[in-house]
Design a protein around this motif. Structure first.
Motif, PDB file in Angstrom:
ATOM      1  N   LEU A 231       0.827  -1.204   0.000  1.00  0.00           N
ATOM      2  CA  LEU A 231       0.000   0.000   0.000  1.00  0.00           C
ATOM      3  C   LEU A 231       0.861   1.254   0.000  1.00  0.00           C
ATOM      4  O   LEU A 231       0.605   2.197  -0.760  1.00  0.00           O
ATOM      5  CB  LEU A 231      -0.950   0.007   1.197  1.00  0.00           C
ATOM      6  N   ALA A 232       1.887   1.294   0.845  1.00  0.00           N
ATOM      7  CA  ALA A 232       2.770   2.465   0.897  1.00  0.00           C
ATOM      8  C   ALA A 232       3.397   2.715  -0.468  1.00  0.00           C
ATOM      9  O   ALA A 232       3.429   3.850  -0.957  1.00  0.00           O
ATOM     10  CB  ALA A 232       3.854   2.265   1.957  1.00  0.00           C
ATOM     11  N   ASN A 233       3.902   1.664  -1.102  1.00  0.00           N
ATOM     12  CA  ASN A 233       4.496   1.826  -2.424  1.00  0.00           C
ATOM     13  C   ASN A 233       3.472   2.298  -3.444  1.00  0.00           C
ATOM     14  O   ASN A 233       3.755   3.155  -4.276  1.00  0.00           O
ATOM     15  CB  ASN A 233       5.166   0.521  -2.878  1.00  0.00           C
ATOM     16  N   HIS A 234       2.276   1.754  -3.382  1.00  0.00           N
ATOM     17  CA  HIS A 234       1.206   2.182  -4.292  1.00  0.00           C
ATOM     18  C   HIS A 234       0.899   3.673  -4.110  1.00  0.00           C
ATOM     19  O   HIS A 234       0.756   4.410  -5.091  1.00  0.00           O
ATOM     20  CB  HIS A 234      -0.052   1.338  -4.057  1.00  0.00           C
ATOM     21  N   LEU A 235       0.812   4.115  -2.857  1.00  0.00           N
ATOM     22  CA  LEU A 235       0.461   5.512  -2.577  1.00  0.00           C
ATOM     23  C   LEU A 235       1.477   6.511  -3.120  1.00  0.00           C
ATOM     24  O   LEU A 235       1.130   7.633  -3.461  1.00  0.00           O
ATOM     25  CB  LEU A 235       0.279   5.718  -1.074  1.00  0.00           C
ATOM     26  N   VAL A 236       2.751   6.102  -3.183  1.00  0.00           N
ATOM     27  CA  VAL A 236       3.787   7.024  -3.673  1.00  0.00           C
ATOM     28  C   VAL A 236       4.175   6.764  -5.122  1.00  0.00           C
ATOM     29  O   VAL A 236       5.055   7.428  -5.658  1.00  0.00           O
ATOM     30  CB  VAL A 236       5.048   7.024  -2.771  1.00  0.00           C
ATOM     31  N   GLY A 237       3.516   5.794  -5.757  1.00  0.00           N
ATOM     32  CA  GLY A 237       3.771   5.541  -7.166  1.00  0.00           C
ATOM     33  C   GLY A 237       4.935   4.621  -7.467  1.00  0.00           C
ATOM     34  O   GLY A 237       5.439   4.597  -8.587  1.00  0.00           O
ATOM     35  N   ASN A 238       5.368   3.854  -6.487  1.00  0.00           N
ATOM     36  CA  ASN A 238       6.452   2.889  -6.696  1.00  0.00           C
ATOM     37  C   ASN A 238       5.892   1.531  -7.075  1.00  0.00           C
ATOM     38  O   ASN A 238       4.740   1.222  -6.767  1.00  0.00           O
ATOM     39  CB  ASN A 238       7.269   2.709  -5.406  1.00  0.00           C
ATOM     40  N   PRO A 239       6.718   0.663  -7.684  1.00  0.00           N
ATOM     41  CA  PRO A 239       6.300  -0.724  -7.858  1.00  0.00           C
ATOM     42  C   PRO A 239       6.018  -1.334  -6.486  1.00  0.00           C
ATOM     43  O   PRO A 239       6.692  -0.997  -5.510  1.00  0.00           O
ATOM     44  CB  PRO A 239       7.513  -1.402  -8.508  1.00  0.00           C
ATOM     45  N   GLU A 240       5.042  -2.235  -6.386  1.00  0.00           N
ATOM     46  CA  GLU A 240       4.637  -2.732  -5.063  1.00  0.00           C
ATOM     47  C   GLU A 240       5.737  -3.503  -4.342  1.00  0.00           C
ATOM     48  O   GLU A 240       5.721  -3.613  -3.121  1.00  0.00           O
ATOM     49  CB  GLU A 240       3.369  -3.581  -5.154  1.00  0.00           C
ATOM     50  N   GLU A 241       6.741  -3.999  -5.062  1.00  0.00           N
ATOM     51  CA  GLU A 241       7.820  -4.746  -4.414  1.00  0.00           C
ATOM     52  C   GLU A 241       9.032  -3.883  -4.073  1.00  0.00           C
ATOM     53  O   GLU A 241      10.033  -4.375  -3.548  1.00  0.00           O
ATOM     54  CB  GLU A 241       8.258  -5.928  -5.291  1.00  0.00           C
ATOM     55  N   ALA A 242       8.962  -2.577  -4.307  1.00  0.00           N
ATOM     56  CA  ALA A 242      10.102  -1.687  -4.060  1.00  0.00           C
ATOM     57  C   ALA A 242      10.492  -1.680  -2.580  1.00  0.00           C
ATOM     58  O   ALA A 242       9.655  -1.872  -1.696  1.00  0.00           O
ATOM     59  CB  ALA A 242       9.781  -0.265  -4.514  1.00  0.00           C
ATOM     60  N   ALA A 243      11.764  -1.450  -2.323  1.00  0.00           N
ATOM     61  CA  ALA A 243      12.269  -1.386  -0.953  1.00  0.00           C
ATOM     62  C   ALA A 243      11.737  -0.136  -0.252  1.00  0.00           C
ATOM     63  O   ALA A 243      11.496   0.892  -0.883  1.00  0.00           O
ATOM     64  CB  ALA A 243      13.793  -1.380  -0.957  1.00  0.00           C
TER      65      ALA A 243
ATOM     66  N   PRO B  54      11.799  18.299  -1.747  1.00  0.00           N
ATOM     67  CA  PRO B  54      10.389  17.907  -1.853  1.00  0.00           C
ATOM     68  C   PRO B  54      10.255  16.441  -2.282  1.00  0.00           C
ATOM     69  O   PRO B  54      10.950  15.983  -3.193  1.00  0.00           O
ATOM     70  CB  PRO B  54       9.837  18.850  -2.923  1.00  0.00           C
ATOM     71  N   THR B  55       9.385  15.740  -1.612  1.00  0.00           N
ATOM     72  CA  THR B  55       9.184  14.326  -1.902  1.00  0.00           C
ATOM     73  C   THR B  55       7.802  13.904  -1.425  1.00  0.00           C
ATOM     74  O   THR B  55       7.118  14.661  -0.744  1.00  0.00           O
ATOM     75  CB  THR B  55      10.288  13.473  -1.228  1.00  0.00           C
ATOM     76  N   VAL B  56       7.403  12.717  -1.792  1.00  0.00           N
ATOM     77  CA  VAL B  56       6.129  12.144  -1.358  1.00  0.00           C
ATOM     78  C   VAL B  56       6.446  10.981  -0.428  1.00  0.00           C
ATOM     79  O   VAL B  56       7.248  10.118  -0.764  1.00  0.00           O
ATOM     80  CB  VAL B  56       5.301  11.643  -2.565  1.00  0.00           C
ATOM     81  N   LEU B  57       5.842  10.988   0.750  1.00  0.00           N
ATOM     82  CA  LEU B  57       6.025   9.920   1.736  1.00  0.00           C
ATOM     83  C   LEU B  57       4.676   9.318   2.075  1.00  0.00           C
ATOM     84  O   LEU B  57       3.658  10.013   2.032  1.00  0.00           O
ATOM     85  CB  LEU B  57       6.645  10.469   3.024  1.00  0.00           C
ATOM     86  N   ALA B  58       4.674   8.045   2.424  1.00  0.00           N
ATOM     87  CA  ALA B  58       3.444   7.389   2.883  1.00  0.00           C
ATOM     88  C   ALA B  58       3.757   6.621   4.159  1.00  0.00           C
ATOM     89  O   ALA B  58       4.796   5.972   4.252  1.00  0.00           O
ATOM     90  CB  ALA B  58       2.915   6.439   1.814  1.00  0.00           C
ATOM     91  N   LEU B  59       2.864   6.712   5.115  1.00  0.00           N
ATOM     92  CA  LEU B  59       2.956   5.935   6.351  1.00  0.00           C
ATOM     93  C   LEU B  59       1.766   4.993   6.381  1.00  0.00           C
ATOM     94  O   LEU B  59       0.621   5.436   6.302  1.00  0.00           O
ATOM     95  CB  LEU B  59       2.914   6.849   7.579  1.00  0.00           C
ATOM     96  N   THR B  60       2.037   3.709   6.492  1.00  0.00           N
ATOM     97  CA  THR B  60       0.963   2.715   6.536  1.00  0.00           C
ATOM     98  C   THR B  60       1.257   1.744   7.671  1.00  0.00           C
ATOM     99  O   THR B  60       2.331   1.748   8.248  1.00  0.00           O
ATOM    100  CB  THR B  60       0.875   1.939   5.201  1.00  0.00           C
ATOM    101  N   GLY B  61       0.290   0.900   7.972  1.00  0.00           N
ATOM    102  CA  GLY B  61       0.487  -0.101   9.017  1.00  0.00           C
ATOM    103  C   GLY B  61       0.055   0.416  10.374  1.00  0.00           C
ATOM    104  O   GLY B  61      -0.832   1.263  10.481  1.00  0.00           O
ATOM    105  N   ALA B  62       0.701  -0.083  11.401  1.00  0.00           N
ATOM    106  CA  ALA B  62       0.336   0.251  12.776  1.00  0.00           C
ATOM    107  C   ALA B  62       0.608   1.723  13.093  1.00  0.00           C
ATOM    108  O   ALA B  62       1.485   2.342  12.502  1.00  0.00           O
ATOM    109  CB  ALA B  62       1.114  -0.628  13.754  1.00  0.00           C
ATOM    110  N   ASP B  63      -0.144   2.261  14.025  1.00  0.00           N
ATOM    111  CA  ASP B  63       0.035   3.646  14.479  1.00  0.00           C
ATOM    112  C   ASP B  63       1.204   3.701  15.463  1.00  0.00           C
ATOM    113  O   ASP B  63       1.129   3.163  16.564  1.00  0.00           O
ATOM    114  CB  ASP B  63      -1.239   4.148  15.152  1.00  0.00           C
ATOM    115  N   LEU B  64       2.292   4.326  15.047  1.00  0.00           N
ATOM    116  CA  LEU B  64       3.459   4.480  15.913  1.00  0.00           C
ATOM    117  C   LEU B  64       3.654   5.930  16.339  1.00  0.00           C
ATOM    118  O   LEU B  64       4.751   6.352  16.664  1.00  0.00           O
ATOM    119  CB  LEU B  64       4.717   3.963  15.205  1.00  0.00           C
ATOM    120  N   ASN B  65       2.570   6.715  16.316  1.00  0.00           N
ATOM    121  CA  ASN B  65       2.612   8.117  16.743  1.00  0.00           C
ATOM    122  C   ASN B  65       3.619   8.941  15.948  1.00  0.00           C
ATOM    123  O   ASN B  65       4.430   9.673  16.516  1.00  0.00           O
ATOM    124  CB  ASN B  65       2.891   8.230  18.243  1.00  0.00           C
TER     125      ASN B  65
END
Length: 90
Positions: free
Chosen positions: A44-56, A72-83
């Protein structure tokens, strides 16, 4: 030539670089398959930023790293809430 996007100010606890491709060939030697612990969140994180889904990506557990964004860049945070915080704001 790639230009750095992030500067690591503090690595956090157990922050690793992972992808979604398990390495199964070394299992007979007792080596774990590795890869992201939360594969759906990584994809999901990779999808949100436009990367291939298997990207590191950075996989963060327990205590996250402190990072400085250098351009400037695009970041995505997914998964558990770590504050997560940006500029000391939630």
């Amino acid at each position: 030539m790639s230009v750095p996007v992030l500067e690591v100010l503090a690595p956090g606890l157990l922050t690793t670089v992972q992808d979604t491709r398990p390495r199964l060939a070394s299992g007979r030697y007792g080596v774990s398959p590795g890869g992201a612990l939360d594969v759906p969140a990584a994809r999901l994180a990779n999808h949100l930023v436009g990367n291939p889904e298997e990207a590191a990506l950075l996989e963060i557990t327990l205590v996250g790293p402190r990072l400085r964004v250098l351009r400037p860049t695009v970041l995505a945070l997914t998964g558990a809430d770590l504050n997560a915080r940006l500029d000391e704001r939630p």
